[in-house]
Write a protein that holds these residues in place. Structure first.
Motif, PDB file in Angstrom:
ATOM      1  N   ALA A  68       0.801  -1.226   0.000  1.00 42.17           N
ATOM      2  CA  ALA A  68       0.000   0.000   0.000  1.00 42.17           C
ATOM      3  C   ALA A  68       0.828   1.268   0.000  1.00 42.17           C
ATOM      4  N   THR A  69       1.996   1.240   0.646  1.00 40.99           N
ATOM      5  CA  THR A  69       2.740   2.500   0.832  1.00 40.99           C
ATOM      6  C   THR A  69       4.141   2.505   0.234  1.00 40.99           C
ATOM      7  N   TRP A  70       4.660   1.360  -0.197  1.00 39.83           N
ATOM      8  CA  TRP A  70       5.959   1.335  -0.863  1.00 39.83           C
ATOM      9  C   TRP A  70       5.796   1.158  -2.372  1.00 39.83           C
ATOM     10  N   PHE A  71       4.899   0.259  -2.778  1.00 36.26           N
ATOM     11  CA  PHE A  71       4.693   0.021  -4.209  1.00 36.26           C
ATOM     12  C   PHE A  71       3.721   1.023  -4.831  1.00 36.26           C
ATOM     13  N   ALA A  72       2.520   1.135  -4.275  1.00 32.84           N
ATOM     14  CA  ALA A  72       1.441   1.901  -4.900  1.00 32.84           C
ATOM     15  C   ALA A  72       1.805   3.362  -5.200  1.00 32.84           C
ATOM     16  N   PRO A  73       2.419   4.111  -4.279  1.00 35.86           N
ATOM     17  CA  PRO A  73       2.718   5.515  -4.603  1.00 35.86           C
ATOM     18  C   PRO A  73       3.784   5.673  -5.685  1.00 35.86           C
ATOM     19  N   LEU A  74       4.647   4.694  -5.843  1.00 31.15           N
ATOM     20  CA  LEU A  74       5.649   4.755  -6.913  1.00 31.15           C
ATOM     21  C   LEU A  74       5.050   4.359  -8.256  1.00 31.15           C
ATOM     22  N   ALA A  75       4.345   3.232  -8.271  1.00 34.24           N
ATOM     23  CA  ALA A  75       3.808   2.700  -9.521  1.00 34.24           C
ATOM     24  C   ALA A  75       2.547   3.423  -9.964  1.00 34.24           C
ATOM     25  N   GLY A  76       1.844   4.079  -9.033  1.00 35.07           N
ATOM     26  CA  GLY A  76       0.605   4.741  -9.381  1.00 35.07           C
ATOM     27  C   GLY A  76      -0.560   3.789  -9.548  1.00 35.07           C
ATOM     28  N   ARG A  77      -0.403   2.588  -9.066  1.00 32.36           N
ATOM     29  CA  ARG A  77      -1.460   1.569  -9.136  1.00 32.36           C
ATOM     30  C   ARG A  77      -1.180   0.507  -8.097  1.00 32.36           C
ATOM     31  N   LEU A  78      -2.135  -0.392  -7.909  1.00 29.22           N
ATOM     32  CA  LEU A  78      -1.921  -1.542  -7.041  1.00 29.22           C
ATOM     33  C   LEU A  78      -1.299  -2.675  -7.853  1.00 29.22           C
ATOM     34  N   PRO A  79      -0.532  -3.532  -7.210  1.00 21.92           N
ATOM     35  CA  PRO A  79       0.119  -4.614  -7.943  1.00 21.92           C
ATOM     36  C   PRO A  79      -0.824  -5.782  -8.210  1.00 21.92           C
ATOM     37  N   ALA A  80      -0.371  -6.668  -9.059  1.00 22.11           N
ATOM     38  CA  ALA A  80      -1.070  -7.937  -9.271  1.00 22.11           C
ATOM     39  C   ALA A  80      -0.576  -8.888  -8.192  1.00 22.11           C
ATOM     40  N   GLY A  81      -1.193  -8.822  -7.029  1.00 17.10           N
ATOM     41  CA  GLY A  81      -0.734  -9.589  -5.871  1.00 17.10           C
ATOM     42  C   GLY A  81      -0.145  -8.645  -4.855  1.00 17.10           C
ATOM     43  N   SER A  82       1.049  -8.946  -4.376  1.00 17.51           N
ATOM     44  CA  SER A  82       1.732  -8.074  -3.415  1.00 17.51           C
ATOM     45  C   SER A  82       2.823  -7.293  -4.129  1.00 17.51           C
ATOM     46  N   GLY A  83       3.282  -6.237  -3.492  1.00 20.76           N
ATOM     47  CA  GLY A  83       4.309  -5.417  -4.122  1.00 20.76           C
ATOM     48  C   GLY A  83       5.138  -4.667  -3.106  1.00 20.76           C
ATOM     49  N   THR A  84       6.222  -4.087  -3.585  1.00 20.04           N
ATOM     50  CA  THR A  84       7.053  -3.208  -2.770  1.00 20.04           C
ATOM     51  C   THR A  84       7.762  -2.233  -3.688  1.00 20.04           C
ATOM     52  N   GLY A  85       8.474  -1.288  -3.109  1.00 20.49           N
ATOM     53  CA  GLY A  85       9.174  -0.292  -3.906  1.00 20.49           C
ATOM     54  C   GLY A  85      10.578  -0.053  -3.397  1.00 20.49           C
ATOM     55  N   VAL A  86      11.466   0.313  -4.314  1.00 21.15           N
ATOM     56  CA  VAL A  86      12.841   0.668  -3.973  1.00 21.15           C
ATOM     57  C   VAL A  86      12.993   2.144  -4.294  1.00 21.15           C
ATOM     58  N   CYS A  87      13.063   2.957  -3.256  1.00 22.65           N
ATOM     59  CA  CYS A  87      12.998   4.400  -3.478  1.00 22.65           C
ATOM     60  C   CYS A  87      14.057   5.193  -2.719  1.00 22.65           C
ATOM     61  N   LEU A  95      11.554  -3.459   2.330  1.00 25.15           N
ATOM     62  CA  LEU A  95      10.498  -4.237   2.951  1.00 25.15           C
ATOM     63  C   LEU A  95       9.816  -5.142   1.930  1.00 25.15           C
ATOM     64  N   ASP A  96       9.751  -6.431   2.227  1.00 18.23           N
ATOM     65  CA  ASP A  96       9.037  -7.440   1.427  1.00 18.23           C
ATOM     66  C   ASP A  96       9.610  -7.644   0.031  1.00 18.23           C
ATOM     67  N   ALA A  97      10.835  -7.218  -0.224  1.00 16.19           N
ATOM     68  CA  ALA A  97      11.411  -7.399  -1.563  1.00 16.19           C
ATOM     69  C   ALA A  97      11.574  -8.873  -1.918  1.00 16.19           C
ATOM     70  N   GLY A  98      11.760  -9.723  -0.924  1.00 16.98           N
ATOM     71  CA  GLY A  98      11.993 -11.131  -1.199  1.00 16.98           C
ATOM     72  C   GLY A  98      10.740 -11.934  -1.485  1.00 16.98           C
ATOM     73  N   ARG A  99       9.547 -11.361  -1.235  1.00 14.42           N
ATOM     74  CA  ARG A  99       8.320 -12.125  -1.469  1.00 14.42           C
ATOM     75  C   ARG A  99       7.280 -11.353  -2.279  1.00 14.42           C
ATOM     76  N   ALA A 100       7.650 -10.193  -2.812  1.00 16.80           N
ATOM     77  CA  ALA A 100       6.705  -9.381  -3.571  1.00 16.80           C
ATOM     78  C   ALA A 100       6.503  -9.942  -4.974  1.00 16.80           C
ATOM     79  N   ASP A 101       5.275  -9.860  -5.449  1.00 14.98           N
ATOM     80  CA  ASP A 101       4.979 -10.274  -6.830  1.00 14.98           C
ATOM     81  C   ASP A 101       5.468  -9.242  -7.833  1.00 14.98           C
ATOM     82  N   GLU A 102       5.445  -7.964  -7.438  1.00 15.52           N
ATOM     83  CA  GLU A 102       5.944  -6.893  -8.298  1.00 15.52           C
ATOM     84  C   GLU A 102       6.779  -5.930  -7.466  1.00 15.52           C
ATOM     85  N   VAL A 103       7.801  -5.358  -8.116  1.00 21.87           N
ATOM     86  CA  VAL A 103       8.677  -4.403  -7.438  1.00 21.87           C
ATOM     87  C   VAL A 103       8.787  -3.154  -8.296  1.00 21.87           C
TER      88      VAL A 103
END
Length: 292
Positions: A68-87, A95-103
């Motif tokens: 919700a707060t690492w992937f979504a604000p970077l990508a501008g959308r929700l992921p297909a499954g779980s996600g994270t961001g490198v910022c 956080l969650d980089a090892g199990r995220a469906d999208e990064v």
């Protein structure tokens, strides 16, 4: 800005509390599916803060915070499954980089979204066993932490600190010394009061940050920095006093307190401690002063 929850927001908070309390014994995968089915990822910033406050209170083990707060604000959308961001520009302790469906990777040429399988993520052993953290190897990373990311960490820390205070208060009410509950001692009351004040201050700033994000207020960057700094300062007070009020038993695995102590500490350390964001706030003020 209206700083009071409206009826719908109070209803959401009650619903989240009841759902989490009823479902907390489920495996993380089932918890995650429950959150997805309820649409909590799709909530706007203030309502998202309400959800994260309650998830912090139970030290939620799912990828909700990162998605919700690492992937979504970077990508501008929700992921297909779980996600994270490198910022942060380094790819360290993601956080969650090892199990995220999208990064989502913030690079010099913009945001690049890749599947989790494509990312070289090295898991990192951390003191909070319910958190999944990894180092990410990627080229051309740049720093640009979204305001929502900082707010999410801040309100999650506040939720964990609320739980620490509640556990400590319950403990000092039933633990006796000299024939009376230790909660009747003035020194104990002062520590509990200091914890409460720190929590309320940090909580107010975290929700203020969520409000500025929701309204795209020009003060949103400063508000996010203040929220992250205040949450870090809060967890230090709450960590110290909560640990002491348990007579140093709180660090043991047999005591639930250690779960929330670790979660609050992790939220302070991820993406920089309170001192890092206080310094960033001073730099932001200096930049605005020079511009004017």
């Amino acid at each position: 800005m209206d700083f009071e929850f409206d009826e719908d927001q109070r209803l959401l908070r009650r619903m989240v509390r009841e759902t989490v309390e009823r479902s907390r014994s489920l495996p993380p995968e089932q918890l995650w599916k429950t959150y997805l089915d309820l649409g909590w990822l799709e909530t706007p910033p203030v309502e998202l803060a309400i959800v994260l406050d309650e998830l912090g209170y139970v030290a939620d083990p799912t990828p909700f915070l990162a998605t919700a707060t690492w992937f979504a604000p970077l990508a501008g959308r929700l992921p297909a499954g779980s996600g994270t961001g490198v910022c942060d520009g380094t790819g360290r302790f993601v956080l969650d980089a090892g199990r995220a469906d999208e990064v989502a990777l913030l690079t010099g040429s913009g945001v690049v979204v890749v599947s989790g399988a494509e990312v070289a993520a090295e898991p990192v052993a951390v003191f909070d066993p319910t958190l999944h953290v990894a180092h990410v190897e990627a080229a051309d990373l740049v720093a640009g932490v979204p305001d929502l990311t900082l707010m999410g960490l801040a309100i999650t820390a506040v939720g964990a600190c609320r739980r620490i205070l509640d556990l400590a208060v319950a403990h000092v009410k039933q633990r006796e010394q000299f024939g009376v509950p230790i909660g009747s001692f003035q020194a104990v009351k002062h520590k509990a009061a200091d914890m409460h004040v720190a929590i309320e201050r940090a909580r107010a700033l975290a929700y203020y940050s969520a409000l500025t994000i929701a309204e795209d207020d020009p003060r949103r960057r400063e508000a996010a920095l203040m929220a992250k700094a205040s949450a870090g300062e809060c967890q230090r007070v709450v960590f110290k006093h909560g640990y002491q009020l348990f007579g140093a038993m709180g660090y043991t695995w047999e005591n639930d307190l250690q779960i929330y102590l670790k979660r609050a500490k992790a939220c302070d350390l991820l993406l920089g401690t309170a001192s890092v964001h206080r310094r960033a706030l001073l730099e932001e003020h200096a930049r605005k002063g020079a511009a004017s």
